[in-house]
Design a protein around this motif. Sequence first.
Motif, PDB file in Angstrom:
ATOM      1  N   ALA A  70       1.223  -1.753  -0.064  1.00 35.60           N
ATOM      2  CA  ALA A  70       0.083   0.082   0.102  1.00 35.60           C
ATOM      3  C   ALA A  70       0.556   1.152  -0.371  1.00 35.60           C
ATOM      4  CB  ALA A  70      -1.118  -0.299   1.456  1.00 35.60           C
ATOM      5  N   SER A  71       2.162   1.387   0.385  1.00 34.93           N
ATOM      6  CA  SER A  71       2.654   1.932   0.229  1.00 34.93           C
ATOM      7  C   SER A  71       4.010   2.651  -0.655  1.00 34.93           C
ATOM      8  CB  SER A  71       4.022   1.554   1.588  1.00 34.93           C
ATOM      9  OG  SER A  71       5.045   1.273   1.025  1.00 34.93           O
ATOM     10  N   ASN A  72       3.020   2.055  -1.579  1.00 34.03           N
ATOM     11  CA  ASN A  72       3.552   2.448  -3.392  1.00 34.03           C
ATOM     12  C   ASN A  72       5.660   2.317  -3.680  1.00 34.03           C
ATOM     13  OD1 ASN A  72       1.354   2.352  -4.389  1.00 34.03           O
ATOM     14  ND2 ASN A  72       1.448   4.910  -2.842  1.00 34.03           N
ATOM     15  N   GLY A  73       5.778   1.704  -2.619  1.00 38.11           N
ATOM     16  CA  GLY A  73       7.415   1.585  -2.352  1.00 38.11           C
ATOM     17  C   GLY A  73       7.915   2.607  -1.483  1.00 38.11           C
ATOM     18  N   GLU A  74       7.526   3.267  -1.121  1.00 40.92           N
ATOM     19  CA  GLU A  74       7.360   4.021   0.392  1.00 40.92           C
ATOM     20  C   GLU A  74       7.832   4.126   1.672  1.00 40.92           C
ATOM     21  OE1 GLU A  74       4.984   7.226  -0.497  1.00 40.92           O
ATOM     22  OE2 GLU A  74       6.019   8.502  -1.481  1.00 40.92           O
ATOM     23  N   VAL A  76       8.048   2.222   4.523  1.00 40.45           N
ATOM     24  CA  VAL A  76       7.101   2.192   5.932  1.00 40.45           C
ATOM     25  C   VAL A  76       6.959   2.312   7.555  1.00 40.45           C
ATOM     26  CG1 VAL A  76       4.650   0.822   7.525  1.00 40.45           C
ATOM     27  CG2 VAL A  76       4.653   1.427   4.829  1.00 40.45           C
ATOM     28  N   PHE A  77       7.143   2.517   7.961  1.00 39.32           N
ATOM     29  CA  PHE A  77       7.981   2.490   9.670  1.00 39.32           C
ATOM     30  C   PHE A  77       7.382   1.615  11.082  1.00 39.32           C
ATOM     31  CE2 PHE A  77      11.234   4.372   7.785  1.00 39.32           C
ATOM     32  CZ  PHE A  77      12.230   4.073   7.503  1.00 39.32           C
ATOM     33  N   LEU A  78       7.178   0.602  11.898  1.00 36.47           N
ATOM     34  CA  LEU A  78       6.530   0.639  12.584  1.00 36.47           C
ATOM     35  C   LEU A  78       6.897   1.096  13.696  1.00 36.47           C
ATOM     36  CD1 LEU A  78       4.983  -3.099  11.372  1.00 36.47           C
ATOM     37  CD2 LEU A  78       3.409  -0.948  11.569  1.00 36.47           C
ATOM     38  N   LEU A  99       4.476   4.371  10.814  1.00 35.14           N
ATOM     39  CA  LEU A  99       4.485   5.952  10.233  1.00 35.14           C
ATOM     40  C   LEU A  99       4.866   5.584   8.604  1.00 35.14           C
ATOM     41  CD1 LEU A  99       6.567   7.715  11.639  1.00 35.14           C
ATOM     42  CD2 LEU A  99       7.104   8.105   9.299  1.00 35.14           C
ATOM     43  N   PHE A 100       4.196   6.106   7.282  1.00 32.89           N
ATOM     44  CA  PHE A 100       5.262   6.327   6.047  1.00 32.89           C
ATOM     45  C   PHE A 100       6.077   7.304   5.670  1.00 32.89           C
ATOM     46  CE2 PHE A 100       1.230   3.614   7.047  1.00 32.89           C
ATOM     47  CZ  PHE A 100       0.991   3.124   5.729  1.00 32.89           C
ATOM     48  N   ALA A 101       6.762   6.656   5.338  1.00 40.14           N
ATOM     49  CA  ALA A 101       8.297   7.924   5.131  1.00 40.14           C
ATOM     50  C   ALA A 101       7.927   7.990   3.768  1.00 40.14           C
ATOM     51  CB  ALA A 101       9.079   7.388   5.753  1.00 40.14           C
ATOM     52  N   GLU A 102       8.726   9.109   3.588  1.00 38.76           N
ATOM     53  CA  GLU A 102       9.503   9.153   2.047  1.00 38.76           C
ATOM     54  C   GLU A 102      10.517   8.332   1.822  1.00 38.76           C
ATOM     55  OE1 GLU A 102       9.696  13.213   0.634  1.00 38.76           O
ATOM     56  OE2 GLU A 102       7.435  13.466   1.843  1.00 38.76           O
ATOM     57  N   LEU A 103      10.824   8.321   0.920  1.00 34.33           N
ATOM     58  CA  LEU A 103      11.930   7.324   0.287  1.00 34.33           C
ATOM     59  C   LEU A 103      13.953   8.440   0.624  1.00 34.33           C
ATOM     60  CD1 LEU A 103      11.239   6.305  -3.241  1.00 34.33           C
ATOM     61  CD2 LEU A 103      11.374   4.932  -1.262  1.00 34.33           C
ATOM     62  N   GLN A 126      -1.793   5.314  12.732  1.00 36.45           N
ATOM     63  CA  GLN A 126      -1.057   5.776  12.387  1.00 36.45           C
ATOM     64  C   GLN A 126      -0.508   6.938  12.149  1.00 36.45           C
ATOM     65  OE1 GLN A 126      -2.929   5.546   7.734  1.00 36.45           O
ATOM     66  NE2 GLN A 126      -2.745   3.232   8.243  1.00 36.45           N
ATOM     67  N   TRP A 127       0.919   7.778  12.188  1.00 42.16           N
ATOM     68  CA  TRP A 127       0.856   8.382  12.093  1.00 42.16           C
ATOM     69  C   TRP A 127       0.571   9.283  10.838  1.00 42.16           C
ATOM     70  CZ3 TRP A 127       4.512  11.118  15.202  1.00 42.16           C
ATOM     71  CH2 TRP A 127       5.007  12.540  14.599  1.00 42.16           C
ATOM     72  N   PRO A 128      -0.070  10.521  11.262  1.00 41.82           N
ATOM     73  CA  PRO A 128      -0.522  11.995  11.089  1.00 41.82           C
ATOM     74  C   PRO A 128      -0.008  12.867   9.900  1.00 41.82           C
ATOM     75  CG  PRO A 128      -0.892  12.549  12.511  1.00 41.82           C
ATOM     76  CD  PRO A 128      -1.120  11.408  12.899  1.00 41.82           C
ATOM     77  N   GLY A 129       1.238  12.737  10.253  1.00 44.53           N
ATOM     78  CA  GLY A 129       2.001  13.456   8.992  1.00 44.53           C
ATOM     79  C   GLY A 129       3.019  14.561   9.664  1.00 44.53           C
TER      80      GLY A 129
END
Length: 163
Positions: A70-74, A76-78, A99-103, A126-129
Amino acid sequence: MKTSKPLSGQTVVLIVSMVLMGSCQASTAEEGNPVGRIGFVEKALIDAVDQTPFAAVVRHVSAERQASEASNGEPVFLHHVEVRDVFRGPEIDRLTYALFAELGESDAAPSEWVIITLCQGDEGYQWPGTGAIFPATEELVAVARKASRDVEPEQQVFEQCEW
């Protein structure tokens, strides 16, 4: 040549009294109400508490990278955290959030106690940003505590969680 009259004793006393009274009022307002003077960080914290379903003082214990389609290759940290004080959400001792991070971003998280706000979905927290983590100073804890008392208990829509 024009000469000026010296200020009378009553005028000097009046001016000094006004200055002192103003200083005392400002000092009392700041000391008596830790949320009295709202700055940028305080406003951001109030908005974060209002716009997410979970807010607490936590300490990050560990983090791990998770593979996710689901992260499109980016990445994801737990992040696994110990919970000390919940302002909004269920009373819990520990939790894990994604936490969905950027590359190129790492799983680095502060080791000291911090205030975080989180979203909650079908797959957990989930981390909102950006704007979801704050130092756990006495002043900011008081701001978060007051902000959590001011939210609508039956709130269903959380702006920071609308992706």
